[in-house]
Design a protein around this motif. Structure first.
Motif, PDB file in Angstrom:
ATOM      1  N   GLY A  18     -39.336  20.844  62.578  1.00 49.62           N
ATOM      2  CA  GLY A  18     -38.030  19.887  62.271  1.00 49.62           C
ATOM      3  C   GLY A  18     -38.289  18.438  63.068  1.00 49.62           C
ATOM      4  O   GLY A  18     -37.381  17.742  63.562  1.00 49.62           O
ATOM      5  N   LEU A  19     -39.604  18.058  62.958  1.00 51.86           N
ATOM      6  CA  LEU A  19     -39.742  16.766  63.423  1.00 51.86           C
ATOM      7  C   LEU A  19     -39.693  15.808  62.470  1.00 51.86           C
ATOM      8  O   LEU A  19     -39.795  16.042  61.329  1.00 51.86           O
ATOM      9  N   ARG A  20     -39.278  14.485  62.902  1.00 49.63           N
ATOM     10  CA  ARG A  20     -39.364  13.557  61.758  1.00 49.63           C
ATOM     11  C   ARG A  20     -40.354  12.602  61.694  1.00 49.63           C
ATOM     12  O   ARG A  20     -40.772  12.175  62.639  1.00 49.63           O
ATOM     13  N   PRO A  21     -40.672  12.503  60.426  1.00 51.71           N
ATOM     14  CA  PRO A  21     -41.916  11.626  60.009  1.00 51.71           C
ATOM     15  C   PRO A  21     -41.674  10.250  59.924  1.00 51.71           C
ATOM     16  O   PRO A  21     -40.689   9.758  59.474  1.00 51.71           O
ATOM     17  N   HIS A  22     -42.432   9.570  60.660  1.00 47.39           N
ATOM     18  CA  HIS A  22     -42.472   7.876  60.251  1.00 47.39           C
ATOM     19  C   HIS A  22     -43.305   7.475  59.224  1.00 47.39           C
ATOM     20  O   HIS A  22     -44.322   8.270  58.794  1.00 47.39           O
ATOM     21  N   GLU A  23     -43.334   6.337  59.152  1.00 50.31           N
ATOM     22  CA  GLU A  23     -44.247   5.705  57.924  1.00 50.31           C
ATOM     23  C   GLU A  23     -45.640   5.870  58.223  1.00 50.31           C
ATOM     24  O   GLU A  23     -46.119   5.552  59.412  1.00 50.31           O
ATOM     25  N   SER A  24     -46.524   6.055  57.292  1.00 48.48           N
ATOM     26  CA  SER A  24     -47.766   6.237  57.317  1.00 48.48           C
ATOM     27  C   SER A  24     -48.450   4.953  57.607  1.00 48.48           C
ATOM     28  O   SER A  24     -48.145   3.961  56.902  1.00 48.48           O
ATOM     29  N   VAL A  25     -49.430   4.746  58.546  1.00 46.98           N
ATOM     30  CA  VAL A  25     -50.111   3.730  58.736  1.00 46.98           C
ATOM     31  C   VAL A  25     -51.571   3.645  58.408  1.00 46.98           C
ATOM     32  O   VAL A  25     -52.458   4.591  58.688  1.00 46.98           O
ATOM     33  N   ASP A  26     -52.269   2.666  57.874  1.00 48.68           N
ATOM     34  CA  ASP A  26     -53.766   2.768  57.654  1.00 48.68           C
ATOM     35  C   ASP A  26     -54.288   1.881  58.594  1.00 48.68           C
ATOM     36  O   ASP A  26     -53.904   0.521  58.737  1.00 48.68           O
ATOM     37  N   LEU A  27     -55.252   2.566  59.330  1.00 47.18           N
ATOM     38  CA  LEU A  27     -55.964   1.659  60.461  1.00 47.18           C
ATOM     39  C   LEU A  27     -57.406   1.252  60.251  1.00 47.18           C
ATOM     40  O   LEU A  27     -58.072   2.313  59.491  1.00 47.18           O
ATOM     41  N   ALA A  28     -57.784   0.281  60.422  1.00 44.06           N
ATOM     42  CA  ALA A  28     -59.380  -0.091  60.128  1.00 44.06           C
ATOM     43  C   ALA A  28     -60.295   0.686  61.061  1.00 44.06           C
ATOM     44  O   ALA A  28     -60.394   0.290  62.039  1.00 44.06           O
ATOM     45  N   ASP A  29     -61.023   1.560  60.514  1.00 45.69           N
ATOM     46  CA  ASP A  29     -62.175   2.045  61.584  1.00 45.69           C
ATOM     47  C   ASP A  29     -63.543   1.335  60.901  1.00 45.69           C
ATOM     48  O   ASP A  29     -63.495   0.779  59.811  1.00 45.69           O
ATOM     49  N   PRO A  30     -64.404   1.166  61.880  1.00 47.14           N
ATOM     50  CA  PRO A  30     -65.688   0.644  61.478  1.00 47.14           C
ATOM     51  C   PRO A  30     -66.495   1.199  60.232  1.00 47.14           C
ATOM     52  O   PRO A  30     -67.240   0.692  59.662  1.00 47.14           O
ATOM     53  N   TYR A  31     -65.863   2.390  59.747  1.00 49.03           N
ATOM     54  CA  TYR A  31     -66.740   3.138  58.808  1.00 49.03           C
ATOM     55  C   TYR A  31     -65.494   3.467  57.627  1.00 49.03           C
ATOM     56  O   TYR A  31     -65.940   4.543  56.904  1.00 49.03           O
ATOM     57  N   GLY A  32     -64.432   2.698  57.698  1.00 57.44           N
ATOM     58  CA  GLY A  32     -63.504   3.151  56.585  1.00 57.44           C
ATOM     59  C   GLY A  32     -61.987   2.988  57.224  1.00 57.44           C
ATOM     60  O   GLY A  32     -61.889   2.316  57.999  1.00 57.44           O
ATOM     61  N   LEU A  33     -60.991   3.432  56.528  1.00 55.29           N
ATOM     62  CA  LEU A  33     -59.684   3.425  56.739  1.00 55.29           C
ATOM     63  C   LEU A  33     -59.487   4.654  57.585  1.00 55.29           C
ATOM     64  O   LEU A  33     -59.749   5.946  57.262  1.00 55.29           O
ATOM     65  N   PHE A  34     -58.529   4.583  58.508  1.00 60.18           N
ATOM     66  CA  PHE A  34     -58.007   5.675  59.464  1.00 60.18           C
ATOM     67  C   PHE A  34     -56.646   5.716  59.358  1.00 60.18           C
ATOM     68  O   PHE A  34     -55.862   4.833  59.655  1.00 60.18           O
ATOM     69  N   ARG A  35     -56.135   6.856  58.687  1.00 64.81           N
ATOM     70  CA  ARG A  35     -54.813   6.930  58.393  1.00 64.81           C
ATOM     71  C   ARG A  35     -54.028   7.579  59.166  1.00 64.81           C
ATOM     72  O   ARG A  35     -54.470   8.572  59.871  1.00 64.81           O
TER      73      ARG A  35
END
Length: 615
Positions: free
Chosen positions: A465-482
């Motif tokens: 029953g948890l509420r999801p928030h918007e997905s965020v893409d974060l910059a990792d040195p070797y790609g994107l970190f979702r």
């Protein structure tokens, strides 16, 4: 309602897909033509296989580029259809999906489309088959559900109806409310898919990014309600094109798929489940390790102290304020190092929470316990994390802390030798709390295996029953970190699901972390560093940028740089201060201070933290 899944939604051969669907508990399948063509079994053998598995074949699909074509071309369409009707007879299915025409030879003529579809339906009726006409979102002349329905209504043939596909309808922003006005018997089939909200070509969006209902941002629930209100009583069927699902294990994908339909039925008021007992906080986090020394040393520097040992297992309870960490040194391997393997969730009604989890196909975990152990219900999350439903010190409910008793020699000898001085110092500090004390668990971050991220979002949303928030893409040195945060009804507990770059992330990318709250980040950082903790070092360039973006009190940034404290501010003026310990195995700790109603997680600083951890 009956539940079905298109074979295109699962990975593997057709027989593997059928087995996965049956084991998950589906009632039927849609046979995707490509799967049939690549299968060495005859249609009769496929029919027997599905029957042996307890499945029905609810739809055969697709037949393309049928209507509104020149007469010579339509003659070829009818010849092709006769062959398909024969295959369907051998398969034992009676409904064929016909997609709206995308060919350049199609003409924009609704009368011609209706007339040809009526002729096709007549031929189908002679073979005991019916035609479900679907508007593709990228159809050349017919691309909306209401346009498709007008053509079907105009054709007026009893063997011709519409197929409603939630993705094709909702991806175009079409209003599904009018679906309730379609006669229920003319809705021949209902295909369901969700998708993340994306600004891209609808065909590419459809072919690569669909997901199961509840995992994306489309309002699939309302569409289903309108179809049921119209009188539709056929199967709820999933048709999901997704690059990750095509590579993931078909068995776990099928279970995730069925869970999405069970949750969808509840949301659409079709069926009822035990009400969610939404967690209100963290009772504990459990770290498993073959060698407890690195973990207990780090906990001690953070100000935790051992308060008990489990009566029958090699598990120690460490506490600081309202934060509790279990150190299980009876499991784990030295190769992997310490890892976060379980969480206790504070729940008003643990038994009800467990019943809901079971109804939504969460694996119930057997628990080895003696007659004197407190009974606790536990299930496994998609990534394998064990979730225990707890009611700590709540009257009328078993209290898990009763399993832990304080005694001399509560820790292994190797622990005592290396950490006794630090423990005594920690005990002394906790006897008189001061500024910088840790008050509890702010949030827990779990990095998901690459093929479980969307499944994890649906699991924590539907089961807990948890509420999801918007997905965020974060910059990792070797790609994107979702990353995607999940919270309870009142903002707690906070759980962050991360997806590291690449299909096979290393142990650093798969790290899990526990964020501990404090009322004074500077005092907290000084205290843990003085106790011997190594805090993550942040480059000077970061603080020069902070100085350019914000105004700070004189000398404040110098202190932040000295201690490795990062800073973020939201649009409402809320502030977030945080710093990180070094990792032990796959686990590290974050210390956070929130002021002014800040609700985020310092996403603006993630690339700096990730790069520092890589170093």
């Amino acid at each position: 309602m009956r539940k079905s899944i298109a074979t295109v939604s699962l990975s593997g051969s057709l027989t593997e897909k059928l087995t996965a669907a049956a084991r998950a508990g589906f009632d039927g399948v849609e046979i995707f033509e490509n799967d049939l063509l690549a299968c060495p079994l005859s249609p009769e053998e496929i029919r027997a296989r599905t029957a042996d598995l307890g499945l029905t074949i609810d739809l055969y699909q697709p037949m393309r580029d049928v209507e509104a074509v020149p007469e010579e071309e339509f003659g070829r369409v009818l010849r092709r259809a006769e062959r398909k009707f024969d295959v369907m007879r051998r398969l034992g299915t009676e409904t064929l999906l016909v997609c709206s025409n995308v060919s350049q030879h199609a003409v924009d003529d609704d009368a011609l489309a209706a007339e040809q579809l009526s002729r096709l339906a007549g031929l189908a009726q002679e073979s005991g088959v019916r035609i479900a006409y679907e508007a593709l979102a990228w159809g050349r002349h017919v691309s909306t559900w209401d346009h498709a329905w007008r053509i079907v209504e105009r054709a007026g043939h009893p063997a011709l109806g519409v197929c409603l596909d939630s993705f094709h309808i909702l991806s175009r922003g079409s209003d599904p409310q009018g679906i309730a006005d379609i006669p229920g018997e003319k809705i021949f089939f209902l295909q369901l898919a969700d998708a993340p909200l994306m600004a891209m070509d609808v065909l590419q969006w459809s072919r690569h990014y669909r997901c199961f209902p509840g995992q994306g941002g489309l309002d699939v629930t309302s569409l289903v309600r309108h179809a049921v209100d119209a009188g539709y009583r056929g199967p709820l069927s999933l048709e999901v094109f997704n690059d990750v699902f095509r590579q993931a294990d078909a068995g776990s994908t099928a279970v995730d798929a069925l869970r999405s339909l069970i949750a969808l039925e509840e949301a659409a008021d079709i069926s009822a489940l035990p009400s969610p007992a939404v967690p209100t906080g963290f009772a504990f986090a459990e770290i498993a390790t073959a060698d407890p020394l690195p973990v207990t040393t780090l906990l001690t520097t953070l100000g935790f102290r051992r308060t008990g040992r489990h009566g029958g297992k090699p598990v120690d309870l460490w506490a600081h304020g309202d934060a509790r960490i279990l150190v299980n040194h009876g499991t784990g391997t030295r190769d992997d190092g310490p890892s976060l393997t379980a969480m206790g969730l504070e729940t008003a009604d643990p038994r009800s929470a467990a019943r809901r989890a079971e109804a939504l196909l969460a694996p119930v975990l057997p628990r080895r316990r003696s007659d004197h152990d407190v009974p606790l219900d536990a299930v496994a999350a998609p990534d394998g994390t064990e979730l225990f439903f707890c009611a700590t010190r709540r009257p009328g409910h078993p209290d898990w802390t009763a399993d832990f008793t304080a005694s001399a020699g509560v820790t292994a000898a190797a622990d005592l030798t290396a950490a006794s001085d630090l423990t005594a110092a920690a005990d002394e500090r906790q006897d008189s709390p001061r500024a910088g004390s840790l008050t509890g668990v702010d949030h827990v971050a779990l990095t998901q295996p690459w093929h479980h991220f969307d499944e994890a979002v649906l699991f924590h949303r539907a089961v807990l029953g948890l509420r999801p928030h918007e997905s965020v893409d974060l910059a990792d040195p070797y790609g994107l970190f979702r990353s995607r945060a999940m919270t309870g009804a009142h903002g707690t507990p906070r759980l962050v699901l991360n997806l590291a770059p690449g299909p096979d992330p290393d142990s650093r990318a798969r790290a899990q972390h526990i964020a501990l709250a404090t009322d004074d980040i500077t005092a907290a950082a000084r205290r843990v560093r003085a106790a011997g903790a190594e805090l993550l070092k942040i480059p000077a360039n970061y603080y020069e940028d902070l100085d350019a973006r914000y105004e700070f009190a004189p000398g404040a940034l110098d202190v932040y740089q000295e201690l490795g404290i990062l800073y973020d501010r939201d649009e409402q003026g809320g502030e977030f201060h945080h710093c990180y310990t070094a990792s032990v195995g796959r686990v590290f700790f974050e210390i956070v201070q929130r002021t002014g109603g800040y609700r985020g997680y310092g996403a603006a600083n993630a690339h700096v933290r990730l790069a520092a951890q890589r170093r």
